[in-house]
Design a protein around this motif. Structure first.
Motif, PDB file in Angstrom:
ATOM      1  N   LEU A   4      37.268  31.811  36.444  1.00  0.00           N
ATOM      2  CA  LEU A   4      36.533  33.073  36.561  1.00  0.00           C
ATOM      3  C   LEU A   4      37.451  34.210  37.014  1.00  0.00           C
ATOM      4  N   TYR A   5      38.426  33.870  37.855  1.00  0.00           N
ATOM      5  CA  TYR A   5      39.405  34.876  38.294  1.00  0.00           C
ATOM      6  C   TYR A   5      40.214  35.377  37.097  1.00  0.00           C
ATOM      7  N   TYR A   6      40.724  34.427  36.285  1.00  0.00           N
ATOM      8  CA  TYR A   6      41.517  34.829  35.114  1.00  0.00           C
ATOM      9  C   TYR A   6      40.663  35.556  34.077  1.00  0.00           C
ATOM     10  N   LEU A   7      39.401  35.164  33.966  1.00  0.00           N
ATOM     11  CA  LEU A   7      38.488  35.872  33.070  1.00  0.00           C
ATOM     12  C   LEU A   7      38.310  37.316  33.525  1.00  0.00           C
ATOM     13  N   THR A   8      38.128  37.498  34.828  1.00  0.00           N
ATOM     14  CA  THR A   8      37.987  38.854  35.381  1.00  0.00           C
ATOM     15  C   THR A   8      39.252  39.664  35.148  1.00  0.00           C
ATOM     16  N   MET A   9      40.418  39.037  35.372  1.00  0.00           N
ATOM     17  CA  MET A   9      41.691  39.735  35.162  1.00  0.00           C
ATOM     18  C   MET A   9      41.850  40.145  33.698  1.00  0.00           C
ATOM     19  N   SER A  10      41.426  39.274  32.782  1.00  0.00           N
ATOM     20  CA  SER A  10      41.521  39.599  31.352  1.00  0.00           C
ATOM     21  C   SER A  10      40.653  40.806  31.010  1.00  0.00           C
TER      22      SER A  10
ATOM     23  N   THR B   7      34.449  33.917  62.825  1.00  0.00           N
ATOM     24  CA  THR B   7      35.111  35.186  62.514  1.00  0.00           C
ATOM     25  C   THR B   7      35.467  35.273  61.030  1.00  0.00           C
ATOM     26  N   SER B   8      35.763  34.111  60.409  1.00  0.00           N
ATOM     27  CA  SER B   8      36.077  34.124  58.979  1.00  0.00           C
ATOM     28  C   SER B   8      34.875  34.558  58.149  1.00  0.00           C
ATOM     29  N   ILE B   9      33.692  34.120  58.559  1.00  0.00           N
ATOM     30  CA  ILE B   9      32.472  34.522  57.847  1.00  0.00           C
ATOM     31  C   ILE B   9      32.288  36.038  57.940  1.00  0.00           C
ATOM     32  N   VAL B  10      32.457  36.576  59.163  1.00  0.00           N
ATOM     33  CA  VAL B  10      32.342  38.035  59.355  1.00  0.00           C
ATOM     34  C   VAL B  10      33.389  38.745  58.517  1.00  0.00           C
ATOM     35  N   ASN B  11      34.618  38.249  58.574  1.00  0.00           N
ATOM     36  CA  ASN B  11      35.712  38.862  57.820  1.00  0.00           C
ATOM     37  C   ASN B  11      35.438  38.818  56.323  1.00  0.00           C
ATOM     38  N   ASP B  12      34.989  37.658  55.830  1.00  0.00           N
ATOM     39  CA  ASP B  12      34.749  37.502  54.390  1.00  0.00           C
ATOM     40  C   ASP B  12      33.628  38.408  53.897  1.00  0.00           C
TER      41      ASP B  12
ATOM     42  N   PHE C 193      39.369  39.777  46.507  1.00  0.00           N
ATOM     43  CA  PHE C 193      37.977  39.342  46.405  1.00  0.00           C
ATOM     44  C   PHE C 193      37.878  37.831  46.221  1.00  0.00           C
ATOM     45  N   MET C 194      38.814  37.255  45.470  1.00  0.00           N
ATOM     46  CA  MET C 194      38.741  35.837  45.140  1.00  0.00           C
ATOM     47  C   MET C 194      39.205  34.933  46.289  1.00  0.00           C
ATOM     48  N   ARG C 195      40.034  35.466  47.176  1.00  0.00           N
ATOM     49  CA  ARG C 195      40.592  34.641  48.249  1.00  0.00           C
ATOM     50  C   ARG C 195      39.527  33.980  49.122  1.00  0.00           C
ATOM     51  N   PRO C 196      38.558  34.738  49.695  1.00  0.00           N
ATOM     52  CA  PRO C 196      37.536  34.093  50.526  1.00  0.00           C
ATOM     53  C   PRO C 196      36.646  33.123  49.757  1.00  0.00           C
ATOM     54  N   ILE C 197      36.445  33.386  48.456  1.00  0.00           N
ATOM     55  CA  ILE C 197      35.620  32.476  47.656  1.00  0.00           C
ATOM     56  C   ILE C 197      36.349  31.146  47.451  1.00  0.00           C
ATOM     57  N   GLU C 198      37.671  31.205  47.263  1.00  0.00           N
ATOM     58  CA  GLU C 198      38.455  29.978  47.111  1.00  0.00           C
ATOM     59  C   GLU C 198      38.460  29.164  48.407  1.00  0.00           C
TER      60      GLU C 198
ATOM     61  N   LEU D 111      31.645  48.322  36.310  1.00  0.00           N
ATOM     62  CA  LEU D 111      30.470  47.898  35.555  1.00  0.00           C
ATOM     63  C   LEU D 111      30.861  47.007  34.366  1.00  0.00           C
ATOM     64  N   ASP D 112      32.094  47.164  33.874  1.00  0.00           N
ATOM     65  CA  ASP D 112      32.549  46.325  32.765  1.00  0.00           C
ATOM     66  C   ASP D 112      32.780  44.875  33.190  1.00  0.00           C
ATOM     67  N   ILE D 113      33.094  44.672  34.473  1.00  0.00           N
ATOM     68  CA  ILE D 113      33.397  43.300  34.928  1.00  0.00           C
ATOM     69  C   ILE D 113      32.287  42.736  35.824  1.00  0.00           C
ATOM     70  N   ILE D 114      31.226  43.505  36.057  1.00  0.00           N
ATOM     71  CA  ILE D 114      30.187  43.071  37.009  1.00  0.00           C
ATOM     72  C   ILE D 114      29.473  41.805  36.554  1.00  0.00           C
ATOM     73  N   TYR D 115      29.531  41.506  35.267  1.00  0.00           N
ATOM     74  CA  TYR D 115      28.833  40.328  34.743  1.00  0.00           C
ATOM     75  C   TYR D 115      29.453  39.017  35.236  1.00  0.00           C
ATOM     76  N   VAL D 116      30.690  39.092  35.726  1.00  0.00           N
ATOM     77  CA  VAL D 116      31.353  37.880  36.217  1.00  0.00           C
ATOM     78  C   VAL D 116      30.786  37.464  37.570  1.00  0.00           C
ATOM     79  N   PHE D 117      30.333  38.436  38.380  1.00  0.00           N
ATOM     80  CA  PHE D 117      29.872  38.142  39.739  1.00  0.00           C
ATOM     81  C   PHE D 117      28.675  37.190  39.778  1.00  0.00           C
ATOM     82  N   PRO D 118      27.653  37.356  38.900  1.00  0.00           N
ATOM     83  CA  PRO D 118      26.557  36.372  38.898  1.00  0.00           C
ATOM     84  C   PRO D 118      27.047  34.956  38.575  1.00  0.00           C
ATOM     85  N   LEU D 119      28.075  34.850  37.709  1.00  0.00           N
ATOM     86  CA  LEU D 119      28.629  33.527  37.401  1.00  0.00           C
ATOM     87  C   LEU D 119      29.260  32.907  38.647  1.00  0.00           C
ATOM     88  N   ILE D 120      29.918  33.730  39.470  1.00  0.00           N
ATOM     89  CA  ILE D 120      30.521  33.246  40.716  1.00  0.00           C
ATOM     90  C   ILE D 120      29.438  32.763  41.671  1.00  0.00           C
ATOM     91  N   ILE D 121      28.351  33.530  41.783  1.00  0.00           N
ATOM     92  CA  ILE D 121      27.242  33.152  42.673  1.00  0.00           C
ATOM     93  C   ILE D 121      26.608  31.835  42.218  1.00  0.00           C
TER      94      ILE D 121
END
Length: 487
Positions: A274-280, A160-165, A310-315, A185-195
């Motif tokens: 990456l979270y703090y970078l996105t927040m900045s 269920t966590s996978i479905v939820n995430d 967004f960051m919670r399930p990744i953590e 679009l200004d912060i979308i460049y961070v997502f490939p780094l997360i992947i």
């Protein structure tokens, strides 16, 4: 590509295919509860929807009421109160659906594990004695208890966590795009780094996990072997050597554990960075858009809240991935046990012994396929005869008895009862007609009555008393506080 890399790539593909088949086989156990599984997914989807609402409620409260210049103070306070009540209702809904999700998934996991344990134990009861010669009881106990517990954790917290995430991440991306496509679009460049970070973590975590798993297996095997051989170790004063030998294996496991910790130690701080970078980036670009009247403060607040969501399930990925790894390893061991061949089914199911003449014809038998215990045995036992088989320890006396009651099958030759091969007889009927007194005393939990009649309720207490009287044991048992009902 080097030979070593090619071999590793093939091994990885092989493991992926094996893991897929293991998961498919494991999911079959959830099929009887598919209605509850669907219900849990519906609950999780509802929970995901509710989780996405609080930032929108606060956004509306800030933009429409707190920062409003057209409404009066009373209207603003009234609007804020409405949004506060809405926030409270949504929070209550999140609490309720989280409770329902935990309740349903825990029940599914418990039922699945109950079914697997029942099937496992039933299967173990039907395994031949040769299986128990090869596998220690502790290993079998681990399969039925600890390994099944890992599977329960998978059904309880992972599916269920996978479905939820997945839906939560998709919902967050949709909400952020809806609030401000420019800021997104200004912060979308961070997502490939997360992947990329997730992919690299997965690669190294698999290697580290396998090393830890192998290290634990070596330690367990070493301890089991040396505890059994402790008298020999003490007799020959080998404690120092064994201590050094164990320390070497234990140190290897420690290094594997530390390597795994290094992987986790890098992954979590990297995700936080990456979270703090996105927040900045959000604060930088968001502030510019607020000053340029393109974005409201409530929009920026909602954007920040969604990034946090967004960051919670990744953590949590590292924890969930470890559960999946443990589940795969445990399920593989469980299915290996379930795939063990049970005692050979009888061919004709002959359910009656006419006279009881037993004959061994050119019989050969070995326990380990290395040393023959019985070699070309030819012997007959006729009804009414009293036969004593005498020999030194390991000569095969107990083996002959175990062959007669079908506990083992000979590698060569044949055993006949009334000129009918033993394999033609029903095993349960055969063992019912063979009386055996084992060398080792085994007492099961329960009363003396349970142990005497071995839980066969059809045997009355009167029959038990008569049997005890015949073997001159009645007087001894009657001296006990509760007689045959003593536990």
């Amino acid at each position: 590509m080097t030979l070593e890399a090619n071999i590793e790539q093939k091994e990885t593909r092989k493991n992926k295919h094996k893991n897929k088949s293991i998961f498919l086989r494991m999911l079959r156990y959830a099929f009887p509860y598919i209605h509850l599984l669907i219900l849990s997914i519906v609950i999780v989807l509802t929970l995901t929807y509710l989780t996405l609402l609080p930032p929108q409620i606060v956004r509306k409260a800030i933009n429409s009421y707190i920062l409003s210049e057209t409404l009066s103070t009373s209207e603003r306070l009234s609007g804020i109160a409405k949004q506060g009540m809405m926030f409270l209702l949504v929070s209550s809904g999140i609490f309720l659906f989280e409770y329902l999700s935990i309740l349903v998934t825990t029940y599914i996991g418990g039922r699945v594990v109950y079914d697997i344990r029942r099937q496992l134990y039933d299967h173990v009861l039907r395994l031949p004695m040769s299986f128990f010669d090869r596998h220690p009881s502790g290993q079998i106990t681990t399969r039925i208890t600890s390994d099944t517990q890992n599977i329960q954790e998978f059904f309880t917290s992972v599916i269920t966590s996978i479905v939820n995430d997945v839906f939560l991440l998709a919902g967050v991306i949709f909400m952020m795009w809806r609030i401000s496509s420019r800021l997104f679009l200004d912060i979308i460049y961070v997502f490939p780094l997360i992947i990329i970070a997730m992919t690299v973590f997965r690669y190294f975590d698999i290697r580290a996990y396998r090393a830890v798993r192998n290290g634990i297996a070596k330690v367990n095997a070493y301890i089991a072997e040396n505890l059994a051989g402790m008298p020999v170790t003490k007799l020959f004063n080998a404690e120092d050597f064994k201590r050094e030998e164990f320390d070497k294996i234990n140190r290897e496991l420690f290094k594997s554990r530390m390597n795994q910790l290094y992987v986790f130690g890098i992954f979590r701080p990297l995700i936080n960075f990456l979270y703090y970078l996105t927040m900045s980036l959000i604060i930088w670009f968001g502030s510019k858009y607020i000053l340029g009247k393109i974005l409201n403060f409530g929009d920026l607040f909602a954007f920040v809240s969604y990034i946090d969501t967004f960051m919670r399930p990744i953590e949590d990925l590292s924890e969930k991935y470890d559960i999946i790894q443990n589940t795969t390893a445990s399920a593989e061991k469980i299915f290996a046990l379930l795939d063990e061949k049970t005692e050979e089914e009888t061919k004709g199911g002959k359910s009656e012994i006419t006279h009881g003449k037993i004959e061994f014809k050119n019989l050969w038998f070995t326990y380990d396929n290395k040393r023959w215990i019985l070699k070309d045995i030819n012997v007959e036992f006729h009804p009414g005869e009293l036969v004593a088989i005498v020999g030194e320890t390991g000569a095969g006396k107990t083996t002959i008895m175990n062959l007669i009651n079908g506990m083992y099958r000979p590698q060569k030759g044949v055993i006949t009862i009334d000129d009918v091969p033993l394999e033609e007889y029903d095993l349960q009927m055969l063992r019912k007609h063979v009386s055996a007194v084992p060398q080792d005393v085994v007492l099961f939990s329960g009363t003396l009555l349970d142990n005497i009649r071995l839980f066969h309720e059809e045997i009355s207490e009167e029959e038990v008393y008569r049997a005890l009287e015949k073997v001159r044991a009645l007087d001894i048992i009657q001296r006990l506080p509760n007689g045959i009902h003593t536990k």
